[in-house]
Design an enzyme around this catalytic site. Structure first.
Site, PDB file in Angstrom:
ATOM      1  N   GLU A 171     -16.771  -2.795 -15.791  1.00 41.37           N
ATOM      2  CA  GLU A 171     -17.724  -1.713 -14.686  1.00 41.37           C
ATOM      3  C   GLU A 171     -16.714  -1.642 -13.736  1.00 41.37           C
ATOM      4  O   GLU A 171     -15.198  -2.058 -13.461  1.00 41.37           O
ATOM      5  CB  GLU A 171     -17.601  -3.518 -14.198  1.00 41.37           C
ATOM      6  CG  GLU A 171     -18.596  -3.235 -12.243  1.00 41.37           C
ATOM      7  CD  GLU A 171     -19.296  -4.521 -12.057  1.00 41.37           C
ATOM      8  OE1 GLU A 171     -19.766  -5.135 -12.379  1.00 41.37           O
ATOM      9  OE2 GLU A 171     -20.003  -4.308 -10.719  1.00 41.37           O
ATOM     10  N   ASN A 214     -18.547 -10.860 -12.046  1.00 44.10           N
ATOM     11  CA  ASN A 214     -19.397 -11.034 -12.077  1.00 44.10           C
ATOM     12  C   ASN A 214     -19.982 -11.064 -13.644  1.00 44.10           C
ATOM     13  O   ASN A 214     -20.485 -10.718 -14.837  1.00 44.10           O
ATOM     14  CB  ASN A 214     -20.169  -9.465 -11.736  1.00 44.10           C
ATOM     15  CG  ASN A 214     -20.244  -8.829 -10.703  1.00 44.10           C
ATOM     16  OD1 ASN A 214     -19.659  -9.692  -9.690  1.00 44.10           O
ATOM     17  ND2 ASN A 214     -20.216  -7.328 -10.931  1.00 44.10           N
ATOM     18  N   GLU A 295     -22.659 -10.508  -3.778  1.00 45.71           N
ATOM     19  CA  GLU A 295     -23.633  -9.205  -4.375  1.00 45.71           C
ATOM     20  C   GLU A 295     -24.655 -10.117  -5.437  1.00 45.71           C
ATOM     21  O   GLU A 295     -24.240  -9.482  -7.044  1.00 45.71           O
ATOM     22  CB  GLU A 295     -22.683  -8.384  -4.929  1.00 45.71           C
ATOM     23  CG  GLU A 295     -21.836  -7.829  -3.623  1.00 45.71           C
ATOM     24  CD  GLU A 295     -21.078  -6.530  -4.017  1.00 45.71           C
ATOM     25  OE1 GLU A 295     -20.535  -6.769  -5.325  1.00 45.71           O
ATOM     26  OE2 GLU A 295     -20.342  -6.090  -3.139  1.00 45.71           O
ATOM     27  N   ARG A 328     -12.260 -15.397  -4.167  1.00 40.83           N
ATOM     28  CA  ARG A 328     -12.746 -14.504  -3.716  1.00 40.83           C
ATOM     29  C   ARG A 328     -13.364 -14.901  -1.900  1.00 40.83           C
ATOM     30  O   ARG A 328     -14.251 -15.383  -2.316  1.00 40.83           O
ATOM     31  CB  ARG A 328     -13.520 -13.303  -4.678  1.00 40.83           C
ATOM     32  CG  ARG A 328     -12.650 -13.346  -6.377  1.00 40.83           C
ATOM     33  CD  ARG A 328     -13.202 -12.104  -6.819  1.00 40.83           C
ATOM     34  NE  ARG A 328     -13.048 -10.361  -6.358  1.00 40.83           N
ATOM     35  CZ  ARG A 328     -13.923  -9.840  -6.312  1.00 40.83           C
ATOM     36  NH1 ARG A 328     -14.854 -10.132  -6.274  1.00 40.83           N
ATOM     37  NH2 ARG A 328     -14.048  -8.872  -5.788  1.00 40.83           N
ATOM     38  N   ARG A 340     -20.684  -5.911   8.547  1.00 40.84           N
ATOM     39  CA  ARG A 340     -19.998  -6.438   7.144  1.00 40.84           C
ATOM     40  C   ARG A 340     -18.681  -6.347   7.158  1.00 40.84           C
ATOM     41  O   ARG A 340     -18.182  -7.430   6.573  1.00 40.84           O
ATOM     42  CB  ARG A 340     -20.363  -5.739   6.728  1.00 40.84           C
ATOM     43  CG  ARG A 340     -19.798  -5.979   4.698  1.00 40.84           C
ATOM     44  CD  ARG A 340     -19.937  -4.535   4.044  1.00 40.84           C
ATOM     45  NE  ARG A 340     -19.518  -5.205   2.652  1.00 40.84           N
ATOM     46  CZ  ARG A 340     -19.624  -3.891   1.438  1.00 40.84           C
ATOM     47  NH1 ARG A 340     -20.505  -3.263   1.767  1.00 40.84           N
ATOM     48  NH2 ARG A 340     -18.340  -4.321   0.844  1.00 40.84           N
ATOM     49  N   LYS A 364      -9.523  -9.159  -0.230  1.00 37.52           N
ATOM     50  CA  LYS A 364      -9.420  -7.077  -0.505  1.00 37.52           C
ATOM     51  C   LYS A 364      -8.710  -6.902   0.411  1.00 37.52           C
ATOM     52  O   LYS A 364      -8.692  -7.911   1.671  1.00 37.52           O
ATOM     53  CB  LYS A 364     -10.962  -6.327  -0.944  1.00 37.52           C
ATOM     54  CG  LYS A 364     -11.713  -7.077  -2.095  1.00 37.52           C
ATOM     55  CD  LYS A 364     -12.607  -5.929  -1.819  1.00 37.52           C
ATOM     56  CE  LYS A 364     -13.198  -6.610  -3.308  1.00 37.52           C
ATOM     57  NZ  LYS A 364     -14.680  -5.416  -3.885  1.00 37.52           N
ATOM     58  N   ASP A 369     -14.374  -2.657   2.048  1.00 38.65           N
ATOM     59  CA  ASP A 369     -14.378  -2.968  -0.247  1.00 38.65           C
ATOM     60  C   ASP A 369     -13.948  -1.816  -0.658  1.00 38.65           C
ATOM     61  O   ASP A 369     -13.652  -0.038  -1.101  1.00 38.65           O
ATOM     62  CB  ASP A 369     -16.023  -2.430  -0.935  1.00 38.65           C
ATOM     63  CG  ASP A 369     -15.741  -2.516  -2.591  1.00 38.65           C
ATOM     64  OD1 ASP A 369     -14.786  -2.937  -2.687  1.00 38.65           O
ATOM     65  OD2 ASP A 369     -17.225  -2.473  -2.573  1.00 38.65           O
ATOM     66  N   GLU A 391      -5.548  -9.122  -3.015  1.00 41.13           N
ATOM     67  CA  GLU A 391      -6.703  -8.169  -3.895  1.00 41.13           C
ATOM     68  C   GLU A 391      -6.702  -6.684  -3.977  1.00 41.13           C
ATOM     69  O   GLU A 391      -7.030  -5.864  -2.848  1.00 41.13           O
ATOM     70  CB  GLU A 391      -8.052  -8.486  -4.502  1.00 41.13           C
ATOM     71  CG  GLU A 391      -8.800  -7.526  -5.535  1.00 41.13           C
ATOM     72  CD  GLU A 391     -10.241  -8.039  -5.906  1.00 41.13           C
ATOM     73  OE1 GLU A 391     -10.338  -9.529  -5.612  1.00 41.13           O
ATOM     74  OE2 GLU A 391     -11.020  -7.780  -6.314  1.00 41.13           O
ATOM     75  N   GLU A 397     -12.828   3.227  -7.989  1.00 41.22           N
ATOM     76  CA  GLU A 397     -13.915   3.288  -7.633  1.00 41.22           C
ATOM     77  C   GLU A 397     -14.125   4.203  -6.879  1.00 41.22           C
ATOM     78  O   GLU A 397     -15.322   5.399  -6.748  1.00 41.22           O
ATOM     79  CB  GLU A 397     -14.011   2.054  -7.662  1.00 41.22           C
ATOM     80  CG  GLU A 397     -16.202   2.004  -7.056  1.00 41.22           C
ATOM     81  CD  GLU A 397     -16.032   0.534  -6.851  1.00 41.22           C
ATOM     82  OE1 GLU A 397     -16.392  -0.635  -7.160  1.00 41.22           O
ATOM     83  OE2 GLU A 397     -16.861   0.438  -6.716  1.00 41.22           O
ATOM     84  N   TRP A 547     -25.854  -0.741   2.668  1.00 45.72           N
ATOM     85  CA  TRP A 547     -25.370  -0.356   1.628  1.00 45.72           C
ATOM     86  C   TRP A 547     -25.310   1.159   1.820  1.00 45.72           C
ATOM     87  O   TRP A 547     -25.068   1.917   1.401  1.00 45.72           O
ATOM     88  CB  TRP A 547     -25.997  -0.560   1.138  1.00 45.72           C
ATOM     89  CG  TRP A 547     -26.177  -1.700  -0.036  1.00 45.72           C
ATOM     90  CD1 TRP A 547     -24.347  -2.777  -0.099  1.00 45.72           C
ATOM     91  CD2 TRP A 547     -26.568  -2.864  -1.003  1.00 45.72           C
ATOM     92  NE1 TRP A 547     -24.788  -3.684  -0.891  1.00 45.72           N
ATOM     93  CE2 TRP A 547     -25.989  -4.148  -1.873  1.00 45.72           C
ATOM     94  CE3 TRP A 547     -28.072  -2.576  -1.609  1.00 45.72           C
ATOM     95  CZ2 TRP A 547     -26.275  -4.568  -2.480  1.00 45.72           C
ATOM     96  CZ3 TRP A 547     -28.388  -2.948  -2.832  1.00 45.72           C
ATOM     97  CH2 TRP A 547     -27.541  -4.327  -2.957  1.00 45.72           C
TER      98      TRP A 547
END
Ligand code: GCV
Length: 706
Positions: A171, A214, A295, A328, A340, A364, A369, A391, A397, A547
């Site tokens: 991923e 995940n 998620e 996390r 968010r 994070k 993100d 993190e 990404e 999103w």
């Protein structure tokens, strides 16, 4: 001729010498180099095997000796490797107190009557780190006879997180299939696993989470525990522990229980038995990493339990074996109408002091993100009674996948150096993370790996520098991005200052360039859907509001930006008062974070005297011209870098220039459709109409979730 200098078994010293001799006879740049050897490729100039002595035997010390024999040009002094408690060192009265279990000392010393260069530490792994430090010192031009270094890691757990799936996909991976061939494990141990461990050990990385957060329940099945154990066996002599991502609902899926409620005794017993089973196979197993209630992943909230209750139940299962839980804090929900960026803090901060001693909360760097730029996460400094693990994302990404040259050293140091002000001036994220600010022994830094089966491991030569920078900063968060870039370039390309200067300069400009052409002045999350490749600031029709890029930029005819002050979501109140005060006013907010915190009119006057719109356009243009300049700098070193790596980098830079223009043009076309403004004089019109950009589709872009 293709060189392959990976470790296939143990090369003998004689074999090595002849290999070095053979390659030394060829002009350095004529040799092809596919990048497999990373920053560790033996330098061609060494012709004599150095005199290296190991005072006591262990697999790790043998490795350390082999590394030095393999990579060192014979130094004037013999090198002696020994643990600090070796009787032969007693007369030196070494000061080992501050070294911890992983710190090393390198210094000239007379041992058994011979002037030597001593490499020592309290454990075998510490000596191995010292050996790599000697190699690094030599490759970066130090005089070994003068070497006198004491170094200990500031952060205890220095861990790569692999988002690798059991089917071999990765991923958000852009460097090919997973390194782990789960299918042929545990029987076949690909020599590449050793090469991987070696590269990590050279940086001091001491932990590896093998599977995606995940997580599939099967990763905890007996068959997969055996596979993980085989990898652990390969990594062990390199000082690397294995960890696993755990799926919170595994007691149901694997154990046949009716619930995964953390307060259910049967659930706790299942995890205890599972942990005992893992530790029987992997006695030094590091522990679990958990993505819960995020998620779509299951978690304690499904049973109305808190994240602390979930984490502590797992922590109790691994505690008797010395394991940890890395829990996390990447949580947000579409059912929560709040910003968010605020949700993780809202959920986790009240839990401070409620986590067991062997839990780290993994946060994070920013509150959304892994965007090309985010302000530091407000949780840093806000949970003083909890070890906060940082993190970072090494895989890119949101930063151009494999092809864009974006050196992440400046991104990493920007967050580490950020001052949370939670205990007055100087309360940096680095001090929160290394435990110094709040007095934690347990500390950690995680990097989401950018690794796969591509020959060059990371998808491009320059992406290797991001793995390197993560490792070096996890060891010492105070290092500068610039120093790391230069150090990496010297070891990767050789000492020619023309190449080192060009590479360092390209690297140091690259991340800011990417911010400029994808989302300047604090804009974020403007990418296209799902795969996250390319621009999509217009996207506004996804099921979950947060999103959609339009959720983040809130652009309309009058202005742009997310108001996170008191008149908006008031996210700034999550920071310490001194920080919040500065962010409350757009005049005192750092301009590179402006639209993250403020919604402003298009004609807002910037410090430069330009309007906000003019400044935005200027930044998009600057991003493109910087990448064009990087391309020119690379052209200048043609012939000074081996052809294979030079060519691939040159082509990737072409792609980057093309895509930087695409990002700039698509974004400006969209902003103009919203604000009705025209471009300032001298700024070129987008190459296509907005409709053209909106029509682009990339269903097969790599790295998407399965
Ligand atoms: C592993 C982002 C990524 C997901 C990733 C998630 C996470 O949302 O797009 O691929 O999932 O972060 O960090 O858990």
């Amino acid at each position: 001729m293709k060189r392959r200098l990976s470790r296939i078994g143990a090369l003998t010293a004689a074999g090595l010498a002849s290999c070095i001799l053979a390659t030394a006879a060829m002009p350095e740049m004529a040799r092809a180099n596919d990048g497999y050897d990373l920053w560790l490729a033996p330098s061609a100039a060494g012709t004599a095997v150095p005199d290296v002595k190991i005072l006591s035997d262990s697999p790790t010390l043998r490795i350390a000796g082999d590394e030095l024999r393999r990579d060192l040009k014979a130094p004037a002094l013999p090198v002696v490797l020994a643990k600090a408690d070796d009787p032969a060192l007693a007369s030196l009265r070494l000061a080992t107190a501050g070294m911890g279990t992983e710190g090393y000392l390198i210094r000239p010393a007379t041992i058994a009557g011979r002037p030597s260069l001593l490499v020592t530490g309290r454990t075998d792994t510490a000596v191995l780190y010292g050996a790599f430090a000697v190699i690094r010192a030599q490759r970066t031009g130090a005089d070994l006879a003068q070497l006198n270094v004491a170094s200990a890691p500031k952060v205890k757990l220095r861990v790569l997180n692999h988002w690798d799936n059991l089917d071999g996909s990765v991923e958000r991976g852009y460097a090919g299939q997973s390194l782990w061939d789960w299918w042929t494990l545990p029987d076949f141990k690909d020599p590449r696993y050793t090469d991987y461990a070696r590269a990590n050990a050279s940086l001091g990385i001491n932990g590896v989470v093998l599977n995606n957060v995940n997580a599939k329940p099967e990763s905890l099945s007996a068959a997969y525990i055996a596979k993980a154990a085989a990898l652990a066996e390969v990594f062990r002599p390199w000082g690397i522990k294995v960890y696993l991502s755990a799926r919170f609902s595994a007691p149901i899926e694997l154990g046949g229980l009716k619930t995964a409620d953390p307060l259910d005794p049967q659930v706790a017993a299942w995890w205890q038995a599972k942990s005992a089973e893992i530790y029987r196979a992997i006695p030094d197993f590091g522990g679990f990493l958990v993505k819960a209630n995020s998620e779509g992943q299951p978690g304690p909230r499904d049973y109305h339990r808190s994240h602390a209750e979930g984490a502590n139940m797992l922590a109790a299962a691994v505690a008797p074996h010395g394991g940890v839980v890395m829990w996390r804090a990447f949580v947000y929900a579409e059912t929560d109408p709040d910003d968010r960026a605020k949700q993780a803090y809202t959920e986790f901060r009240p839990l401070d002091g409620k986590f067991a001693d062997n839990v780290l909360v993994q946060v994070k760097n920013g509150a959304i993100d892994f965007q090309p730029r985010e302000p530091f996460h407000p949780l840093f400094g806000a949970m003083p009674r909890t070890p906060m693990m940082l993190e970072l994302q090494i895989t890119k990404e949101y930063l151009g996948f494999a092809t864009h040259l974006a050196y992440l050293g400046p991104l990493f140091t920007e967050v580490l150096d950020a001052d949370t002000r939670t205990r007055g001036k100087g309360s940096t994220v680095a001090k929160v993370v290394d435990g110094a600010l709040d007095g934690h022994d347990l500390s950690g830094m995680a990097g989401v790996a950018n690794l796969g089966r591509d020959r060059d491991w990371s998808g491009s030569t320059f992406n290797q520098a991001n793995w390197y920078a993560f490792g070096r900063l996890a060891w010492n968060p105070a290092l500068s991005a610039d120093v790391i870039a230069r150090e990496w370039a010297e070891q990767t390309f050789g000492a020619d200052p023309r190449v080192v200067d060009a590479a360092t300069s390209m690297m140091m400009e690259s991340r800011e360039a990417l911010v400029d052409y994808t989302g300047p002045l604090g804009l974020a999350h403007l990418m296209d859907t799902g795969h996250h490749y390319g621009p999509g600031p217009w996207v506004d029709d996804l099921a979950r509001p947060e999103w959609n890029p339009t959720y983040y930029h809130k652009a309309d005819r009058n202005g742009i930006g997310f108001d996170r002050t008191r008149t908006g979501s008031n996210a700034i109140a999550q920071y310490a008062p001194a920080v919040a005060r500065r962010l409350a006013d757009p005049r005192t907010t750092p301009e590179e974070q402006l639209l993250w915190f403020h919604h402003l009119p298009w004609d807002w006057k910037m410090h430069s005297g330009r309007t906000l719109w003019e400044q935005m356009v200027d930044r998009y243009d600057r991003g493109v011209t910087t990448v064009e300049r990087m391309q020119a700098q690379w052209r200048d070193v043609k012939g000074l870098v081996d052809e294979e790596r030079w060519n691939k980098t040159a082509v990737y830079l072409e792609i980057q220039v093309k895509e930087a223009r695409w990002w700039r043009d698509a974004s400006l076309a969209y902003w103009m459709s919203v604000n009705g403004l025209s471009l300032p004089a001298g700024s070129a019109a987008p190459a296509h109409e907005l409709a053209w950009y909106k029509a682009q589709r990339f269903p097969l872009a790599p790295g998407q979730a399965h």
